[in-house]
Design a protein around this motif. Structure first.
Motif, mmCIF file in Angstrom:
data_model
loop_
_atom_site.group_PDB
_atom_site.id
_atom_site.type_symbol
_atom_site.label_atom_id
_atom_site.label_comp_id
_atom_site.label_asym_id
_atom_site.label_seq_id
_atom_site.Cartn_x
_atom_site.Cartn_y
_atom_site.Cartn_z
ATOM 1 N N UNK A 13 52.762 45.542 47.418
ATOM 2 C CA UNK A 13 51.474 45.734 46.753
ATOM 3 C C UNK A 13 50.428 44.848 47.418
ATOM 4 N N UNK A 14 49.167 45.231 47.277
ATOM 5 C CA UNK A 14 48.077 44.362 47.689
ATOM 6 C C UNK A 14 47.356 43.853 46.443
ATOM 7 N N UNK A 15 46.972 42.585 46.472
ATOM 8 C CA UNK A 15 46.261 41.961 45.359
ATOM 9 C C UNK A 15 44.923 41.458 45.901
ATOM 10 N N UNK A 66 42.254 37.396 53.525
ATOM 11 C CA UNK A 66 42.410 36.605 52.309
ATOM 12 C C UNK A 66 43.061 37.374 51.175
ATOM 13 N N UNK A 67 43.346 38.638 51.362
ATOM 14 C CA UNK A 67 44.054 39.385 50.326
ATOM 15 C C UNK A 67 45.496 38.879 50.238
ATOM 16 N N UNK A 68 46.152 39.190 49.141
ATOM 17 C CA UNK A 68 47.542 38.810 48.945
ATOM 18 C C UNK A 68 48.425 40.051 48.953
ATOM 19 N N UNK A 69 49.679 39.867 49.309
ATOM 20 C CA UNK A 69 50.679 40.915 49.221
ATOM 21 C C UNK A 69 51.783 40.465 48.268
ATOM 22 N N UNK A 70 52.353 41.410 47.559
ATOM 23 C CA UNK A 70 53.538 41.159 46.743
ATOM 24 C C UNK A 70 54.661 42.045 47.271
ATOM 25 N N UNK A 80 57.020 45.689 36.296
ATOM 26 C CA UNK A 80 56.363 44.420 36.609
ATOM 27 C C UNK A 80 54.858 44.614 36.761
ATOM 28 N N UNK A 81 54.440 45.686 37.419
ATOM 29 C CA UNK A 81 53.012 45.971 37.558
ATOM 30 C C UNK A 81 52.380 46.215 36.191
ATOM 31 N N UNK A 82 53.087 46.907 35.316
ATOM 32 C CA UNK A 82 52.568 47.141 33.969
ATOM 33 C C UNK A 82 52.362 45.821 33.232
ATOM 34 N N UNK A 83 53.325 44.925 33.369
ATOM 35 C CA UNK A 83 53.216 43.643 32.670
ATOM 36 C C UNK A 83 52.088 42.787 33.262
ATOM 37 N N UNK A 96 47.327 47.176 43.821
ATOM 38 C CA UNK A 96 47.588 48.554 44.220
ATOM 39 C C UNK A 96 48.784 48.596 45.157
ATOM 40 N N UNK A 97 49.549 49.665 45.054
ATOM 41 C CA UNK A 97 50.688 49.847 45.953
ATOM 42 C C UNK A 97 50.194 50.220 47.349
#
Length: 254
Positions: A13-15, A66-70, A80-83, A96-97
C-alpha cells in the motif's frame, strides 16, 4: 547482485498525506521517528486496546520520495486497512493499494532495498523490483531463529508481542509515546516475568501446525512451524519436560 524472489502472498500500500507519520505513530508498536528523518524500513504491529496482536507489517520510506509504503500479508490486508481507516477520522492521510511486487533475497541487495529489520538472516526486502520464482526455504530460517509468521505463530486477538519475540526482533519500541495497546505491552515488559512464549525446540517426528503440546497429562503449549529437526512452539516455560505433540517428541534446546 541478486534479483531476489517475488513474495506472492504480500500486498503493498501507499500512505500519503501531511499526517502520515503522526497517524501511524499513534497506532503501531514501533517508532516512526527514524522514518521521519530518513528513508528506511521498520517492522511493527497493530494491537487491540487490550494489547493483543491484530496484524503485523513493514513500513517503508523509499529513497525516491516522502510517501510511505506498507508491506503486508495479503490475507490480512483488507481487515487491517478497514481498521486503520476507522482511526483516520479527520487526519490528512490517504491509504491505497498499489501494484508493486514485494521481492526479498539473501544475496547482495539491489539498490533501493533495505535490510529486513527483524534479523540479519532474513536478508533484504524490495518493493517494485523484478523478482524470480520463490526458491528460498524461509521456514527453515524462521525456525532456526524463532521468527514468527503472520497467521501461524502470530494469531489475531490471541498473541501478545512479548510472548512472540517482537522486542527481540525490533518490532516494538518502549521509549515512544502512546499507541493502541501500549499500556498492556509496557506493563508486561516492566512489571511481569514472562512465563510462556515462543521458543525453538528439537522435534523427533512431525505433527500438524496447531497440535497441542503435552507434558505428561498437562497441556504445555502449541506446536507451530517445523523444519530440519527443529520447530517453533509456544510453551509454558515451567512445563518443558517430557513434551509430545501428537506422535512427535519435543525437547528444549540448550
Amino acid at each position: 547482485m541478486s534479483r531476489g524472489e517475488t513474495a506472492p502472498d504480500r500486498q503493498v500500500w501507499t500512505v500519503t498525506g501531511q499526517d502520515r507519520f503522526s497517524f501511524l505513530q499513534g497506532l503501531i508498536s514501533n517508532d516512526m521517528l527514524p522514518l521521519e528523518k530518513a528513508p528506511g524500513m521498520i517492522w511493527a504491529a497493530l494491537l487491540t486496546a487490550q494489547g493483543k496482536y491484530l496484524a503485523d507489517f513493514f513500513v517503508i520510506r523509499p529513497l525516491d520520495g516522502d510517501h510511505l509504503l506498507i508491506d503486508i500479508q495479503s490475507n490480512i490486508a483488507a481487515e487491517t486497512l478497514r481498521r486503520l481507516s476507522m482511526y483516520r477520522l479527520r487526519a490528512d492521510v490517504q491509504i491505497a493499494r498499489t501494484d508493486l511486487a514485494v521481492t526479498r533475497g539473501l544475496d547482495s541487495p539491489p539498490p533501493g532495498t533495505f535490510a529486513d529489520p527483524r534479523h540479519p538472516a532474513l536478508g533484504w526486502r524490495g518493493h517494485g523490483l523484478p523478482g524470480q520464482a520463490p526458491v528460498i526455504d524461509w521456514d527453515a530460517i524462521r525456525v532456526a531463529h524463532c521468527i514468527p509468521e503472520t497467521g501461524i505463530e502470530l494469531i489475531a486477538n490471541d498473541s501478545y508481542l512479548l510472548e512472540t519475540g517482537f522486542d527481540r526482533l525490533h518490532g516494538v519500541d518502549f521509549r515512544k509515546g502512546c499507541y493502541v495497546g501500549q499500556e498492556v505491552t509496557a506493563r508486561m515488559k516492566h512489571k511481569t516475568e514472562l512465563k510462556k512464549g515462543l521458543i525453538t525446540v528439537a522435534i523427533d517426528g512431525a505433527a500438524p501446525v496447531g497440535t497441542p503440546v503435552m507434558s505428561g497429562e498437562k497441556e504445555a503449549g502449541t506446536l507451530f512451524t517445523q523444519s530440519g529437526g527443529k520447530a517453533i512452539a509456544w510453551l509454558r516455560f515451567d512445563r518443558m519436560q517430557d513434551m509430545v505433540a501428537g506422535t512427535a517428541r519435543l525437547a528444549a534446546l540448550p
